[in-house]
Scaffold this motif. Structure first.
Motif, PDB file in Angstrom:
ATOM      1  N   GLY A 311       0.810  -1.211   0.000  1.00 23.86           N
ATOM      2  CA  GLY A 311       0.000   0.000   0.000  1.00 23.86           C
ATOM      3  C   GLY A 311       0.843   1.261   0.000  1.00 23.86           C
ATOM      4  N   PHE A 312       1.826   1.331   0.899  1.00 27.33           N
ATOM      5  CA  PHE A 312       2.648   2.529   0.989  1.00 27.33           C
ATOM      6  C   PHE A 312       3.644   2.623  -0.166  1.00 27.33           C
ATOM      7  CE2 PHE A 312       1.447   2.414   5.597  1.00 27.33           C
ATOM      8  CZ  PHE A 312       0.783   3.635   5.594  1.00 27.33           C
ATOM      9  N   SER A 313       4.072   1.477  -0.711  1.00 26.53           N
ATOM     10  CA  SER A 313       4.952   1.519  -1.880  1.00 26.53           C
ATOM     11  C   SER A 313       4.228   2.104  -3.085  1.00 26.53           C
ATOM     12  CB  SER A 313       5.455   0.115  -2.224  1.00 26.53           C
ATOM     13  OG  SER A 313       6.289  -0.380  -1.223  1.00 26.53           O
ATOM     14  N   LEU A 314       2.969   1.732  -3.241  1.00 29.62           N
ATOM     15  CA  LEU A 314       2.201   2.261  -4.364  1.00 29.62           C
ATOM     16  C   LEU A 314       1.898   3.747  -4.165  1.00 29.62           C
ATOM     17  CD1 LEU A 314      -0.110  -0.818  -4.934  1.00 29.62           C
ATOM     18  CD2 LEU A 314       1.739  -0.031  -6.403  1.00 29.62           C
ATOM     19  N   LEU A 315       1.690   4.175  -2.914  1.00 27.24           N
ATOM     20  CA  LEU A 315       1.575   5.611  -2.638  1.00 27.24           C
ATOM     21  C   LEU A 315       2.891   6.307  -2.965  1.00 27.24           C
ATOM     22  CD1 LEU A 315      -0.058   7.995  -1.403  1.00 27.24           C
ATOM     23  CD2 LEU A 315       0.945   7.385   0.804  1.00 27.24           C
ATOM     24  N   PHE A 316       3.983   5.682  -2.584  1.00 27.59           N
ATOM     25  CA  PHE A 316       5.328   6.189  -2.874  1.00 27.59           C
ATOM     26  C   PHE A 316       5.513   6.358  -4.383  1.00 27.59           C
ATOM     27  CE2 PHE A 316       9.918   5.501  -3.525  1.00 27.59           C
ATOM     28  CZ  PHE A 316      10.480   6.297  -2.538  1.00 27.59           C
ATOM     29  N   SER A 317       5.084   5.345  -5.152  1.00 32.28           N
ATOM     30  CA  SER A 317       5.202   5.401  -6.611  1.00 32.28           C
ATOM     31  C   SER A 317       4.281   6.463  -7.201  1.00 32.28           C
ATOM     32  CB  SER A 317       4.871   4.031  -7.208  1.00 32.28           C
ATOM     33  OG  SER A 317       5.725   3.044  -6.710  1.00 32.28           O
ATOM     34  N   TYR A 318       3.083   6.617  -6.618  1.00 32.30           N
ATOM     35  CA  TYR A 318       2.137   7.636  -7.090  1.00 32.30           C
ATOM     36  C   TYR A 318       2.732   9.040  -6.956  1.00 32.30           C
ATOM     37  CZ  TYR A 318      -1.725  10.973  -6.630  1.00 32.30           C
ATOM     38  OH  TYR A 318      -2.526  12.074  -6.735  1.00 32.30           O
ATOM     39  N   VAL A 319       3.369   9.319  -5.821  1.00 32.37           N
ATOM     40  CA  VAL A 319       3.995  10.632  -5.613  1.00 32.37           C
ATOM     41  C   VAL A 319       5.147  10.823  -6.600  1.00 32.37           C
ATOM     42  CG1 VAL A 319       5.258  12.064  -3.957  1.00 32.37           C
ATOM     43  CG2 VAL A 319       3.308  10.701  -3.187  1.00 32.37           C
ATOM     44  N   MET A 320       5.953   9.763  -6.819  1.00 34.52           N
ATOM     45  CA  MET A 320       7.033   9.845  -7.799  1.00 34.52           C
ATOM     46  C   MET A 320       6.496  10.198  -9.182  1.00 34.52           C
ATOM     47  SD  MET A 320       9.497   6.606  -6.878  1.00 34.52           S
ATOM     48  CE  MET A 320      10.570   6.916  -8.256  1.00 34.52           C
ATOM     49  N   SER A 321       5.389   9.568  -9.546  1.00 39.45           N
ATOM     50  CA  SER A 321       4.810   9.825 -10.861  1.00 39.45           C
ATOM     51  C   SER A 321       4.238  11.233 -10.951  1.00 39.45           C
ATOM     52  CB  SER A 321       3.729   8.778 -11.151  1.00 39.45           C
ATOM     53  OG  SER A 321       3.119   9.014 -12.400  1.00 39.45           O
ATOM     54  N   TYR A 322       3.518  11.671  -9.910  1.00 39.81           N
ATOM     55  CA  TYR A 322       2.894  13.006  -9.923  1.00 39.81           C
ATOM     56  C   TYR A 322       3.949  14.098 -10.035  1.00 39.81           C
ATOM     57  CZ  TYR A 322      -0.253  16.826  -8.712  1.00 39.81           C
ATOM     58  OH  TYR A 322      -0.992  17.992  -8.743  1.00 39.81           O
ATOM     59  N   LEU A 323       5.066  13.918  -9.346  1.00 38.09           N
ATOM     60  CA  LEU A 323       6.136  14.917  -9.364  1.00 38.09           C
ATOM     61  C   LEU A 323       7.098  14.728 -10.542  1.00 38.09           C
ATOM     62  CD1 LEU A 323       6.987  14.983  -5.539  1.00 38.09           C
ATOM     63  CD2 LEU A 323       5.601  16.612  -6.814  1.00 38.09           C
ATOM     64  N   HIS A 324       6.751  13.795 -11.442  1.00 40.79           N
ATOM     65  CA  HIS A 324       7.541  13.518 -12.650  1.00 40.79           C
ATOM     66  C   HIS A 324       8.953  13.036 -12.328  1.00 40.79           C
ATOM     67  CE1 HIS A 324       4.593  15.033 -15.554  1.00 40.79           C
ATOM     68  NE2 HIS A 324       4.308  15.943 -14.639  1.00 40.79           N
ATOM     69  N   ILE A 325       9.138  12.421 -11.158  1.00 40.06           N
ATOM     70  CA  ILE A 325      10.454  11.883 -10.817  1.00 40.06           C
ATOM     71  C   ILE A 325      10.730  10.626 -11.633  1.00 40.06           C
ATOM     72  CG2 ILE A 325      11.847  10.882  -8.966  1.00 40.06           C
ATOM     73  CD1 ILE A 325      10.234  12.609  -6.993  1.00 40.06           C
ATOM     74  N   SER A 326       9.760   9.685 -11.646  1.00 38.84           N
ATOM     75  CA  SER A 326       9.967   8.430 -12.372  1.00 38.84           C
ATOM     76  C   SER A 326      10.083   8.677 -13.871  1.00 38.84           C
ATOM     77  CB  SER A 326       8.825   7.452 -12.073  1.00 38.84           C
ATOM     78  OG  SER A 326       7.569   8.048 -12.346  1.00 38.84           O
ATOM     79  N   GLN A 327       9.254   9.586 -14.414  1.00 37.37           N
ATOM     80  CA  GLN A 327       9.332   9.880 -15.846  1.00 37.37           C
ATOM     81  C   GLN A 327      10.675  10.513 -16.206  1.00 37.37           C
ATOM     82  OE1 GLN A 327       6.866  10.559 -13.754  1.00 37.37           O
ATOM     83  NE2 GLN A 327       4.872  10.765 -14.775  1.00 37.37           N
ATOM     84  N   SER A 328      11.148  11.432 -15.348  1.00 37.89           N
ATOM     85  CA  SER A 328      12.430  12.091 -15.618  1.00 37.89           C
ATOM     86  C   SER A 328      13.578  11.091 -15.537  1.00 37.89           C
ATOM     87  CB  SER A 328      12.659  13.230 -14.615  1.00 37.89           C
ATOM     88  OG  SER A 328      11.651  14.209 -14.739  1.00 37.89           O
TER      89      SER A 328
END
Length: 454
Positions: A311-328
């Motif tokens: 649950g918290f890992s997916l929240l962690f990933s959601y924040v990464m995606s929203y802030l464009h960290i994972s995409q960058s």
């Protein structure tokens, strides 16, 4: 509006990774460390209204029906692992393989593979097979390092051979077919079993020759017991096989029901859990509340831990995606101009480093948003990569400094030093690397069975 604005995704990403490592190394449990970092960065860099959606985001991710299979697989593994099934399985294989050079080591390797397929848990496999296998191997002259290494490496098969909780989570993160992913793990799993068994046989033969040479020189060999040979009658062999057949039947039945399309993974996990409880109740008398409660409470504890991490890992990933960290990060990897194999090597090396500190579940859920898009763009099959990544994460279970299986072995064999366990397991890390190379050159090792399924 966010409290902080105007920062580039690269700057936020570096801060995000640094904060995650600092909080994890502070000793906070992984699930809460991920949740704390995600929540702090939501407060700082995302609109205030997004904070109100934390509970909703976590709940929606955990409401995925596929994740229901996790506690059911864990229950099946706990039921088998807390009975004498592992000991009986090991005894039956040893009786049939004792004439093979290093037959006891080969029997332990096969027992780990079969038990891993029934339990789906690496620590459970190490504990169940190792508690019987390590004393028996040492009693028959195997060196402490070899005995510990065989069990530690064999236990890693729990996250590769289906059903595997780790593969289930990868299927959710990568959005690939769980059934095909399970099938893809069978060929590489058998490959590793063969490599482990061949090494165990070669190492045993070497130690036996050394002991025989010492005896011929008139010296007293430290491991003279290795020269002893066991004998079993055909009746004994058949009776041992009959005792473990119900567990093998459960495994075969669950796999047939799953791949024939009669039930979903969650439903087959439920059927497997119920059958495992019935079998241990009938065969080992584990039906009284006093003996059932440790199984149920252990299942609840491990399931709660895993689901919190998810649950918290997916929240962690959601924040990464929203802030464009994972995409960058994905764009940066792509911009390096690496060839597809250089890209794969760099990502696997990254996974190996993470394996020094993190369990497979966390590695998958934290890295999937970053590494999967570039790999897909480079033309890699994500099911094939899931198998390769799983083997690389298996290495993390048996290499220092934080190999989980090493500590499980140390717990069940306290008289073997941790350094001896580590040195005994290192050759198997090399064999896993060989397995990865073979699967890269011959991808059909993993993809043949999935290709048969439409």
């Amino acid at each position: 509006m966010p409290l902080l604005q105007g920062y580039s995704p690269a700057t936020i990403g570096i801060a995000y990774c640094t904060a995650t490592l600092v909080i994890m190394f502070s000793g906070i449990p992984i699930a809460f460390a991920l949740g704390v970092v995600a929540t702090i960065f939501m407060f700082l860099f995302m609109p205030r209204a997004s904070v109100d959606t934390i509970a909703q985001n976590v709940y929606e991710e955990l409401a995925n029906v596929i994740l229901l299979a996790i506690p059911l697989f864990i229950l099946k593994g706990a039921a088998i692992g807390r009975s004498d099934a592992g000991k009986d399985l090991y005894s039956a294989l040893h009786a049939w393989l004792h004439k093979v050079p290093g037959g006891l080591g080969v029997a332990n390797t096969l027992a780990c593979g079969l038990f891993a397929a029934m339990a789906g848990s690496s620590p459970a496999t190490c504990s169940a097979i190792g508690s019987a296998g390590i004393p028996e191997m040492r009693k028959r002259g195997y060196s402490p390092g070899l005995a510990a290494g065989i069990i530690a490496a064999g236990g890693t098969l729990g996250i590769l051979l289906p059903p595997s909780v780790t593969m289930l989570l990868y299927a959710v993160a990568a959005e690939v077919s769980l059934g095909k992913l399970f099938l893809a793990g069978i060929g590489p799993g058998l490959l590793l079993i063969v490599l482990f068994a061949l090494y165990a046989s070669w190492k045993f033969s070497r130690e036996k020759r050394q002991a025989l040479a010492a005896v011929q020189r008139g010296e007293k060999a430290k491991n003279a017991a290795i020269l002893h040979e066991d004998h079993y009658t055909l009746r004994q062999k058949i009776s041992m096989v009959a005792w473990v057949m119900p567990f093998v039947t459960i495994l075969a039945g669950v796999m047939v029901v799953l791949y024939a399309g009669y039930a979903t993974p969650s439903e087959t996990a439920g059927v497997g859990a119920i059958l495992a409880l019935l079998v241990i109740g009938v065969m080992y008398g584990v039906w009284r509340p006093k003996r059932l409660m440790p199984i149920l409470t252990g299942t609840m504890r491990e399931s709660s831990m895993l689901l919190l991490i998810i649950g918290f890992s997916l929240l962690f990933s959601y924040v990464m995606s929203y802030l464009h960290i994972s995409q960058s990060a994905a764009m940066w990897l792509t911009s390096l101009g690496l060839s597809r194999w250089e890209l794969l090597s760099a990502i696997l090396l990254f996974v190996v480093v993470l394996g020094f500190f993190l369990p497979p579940v966390s590695i998958i859920l934290m890295t999937a948003p970053i590494i999967l898009p570039p790999l897909k763009a480079a033309g890699f099959d994500l099911i094939w990569f899931g198998v390769v990544m799983t083997i690389v994460m298996e290495m993390g279970l048996i290499h220092p400094p934080v190999g989980l299986n090493l500590f499980v072995i140390k717990n069940i064999a306290p008289d073997i030093s941790l350094s001896t366990v580590m040195w005994g397991a290192l050759p198997f890390v090399g064999l896993m690397f060989v397995g990865v190379v073979l699967i890269c050159f011959f991808p059909q090792i993993a993809m043949f069975l999935p290709s048969l399924v439409s």
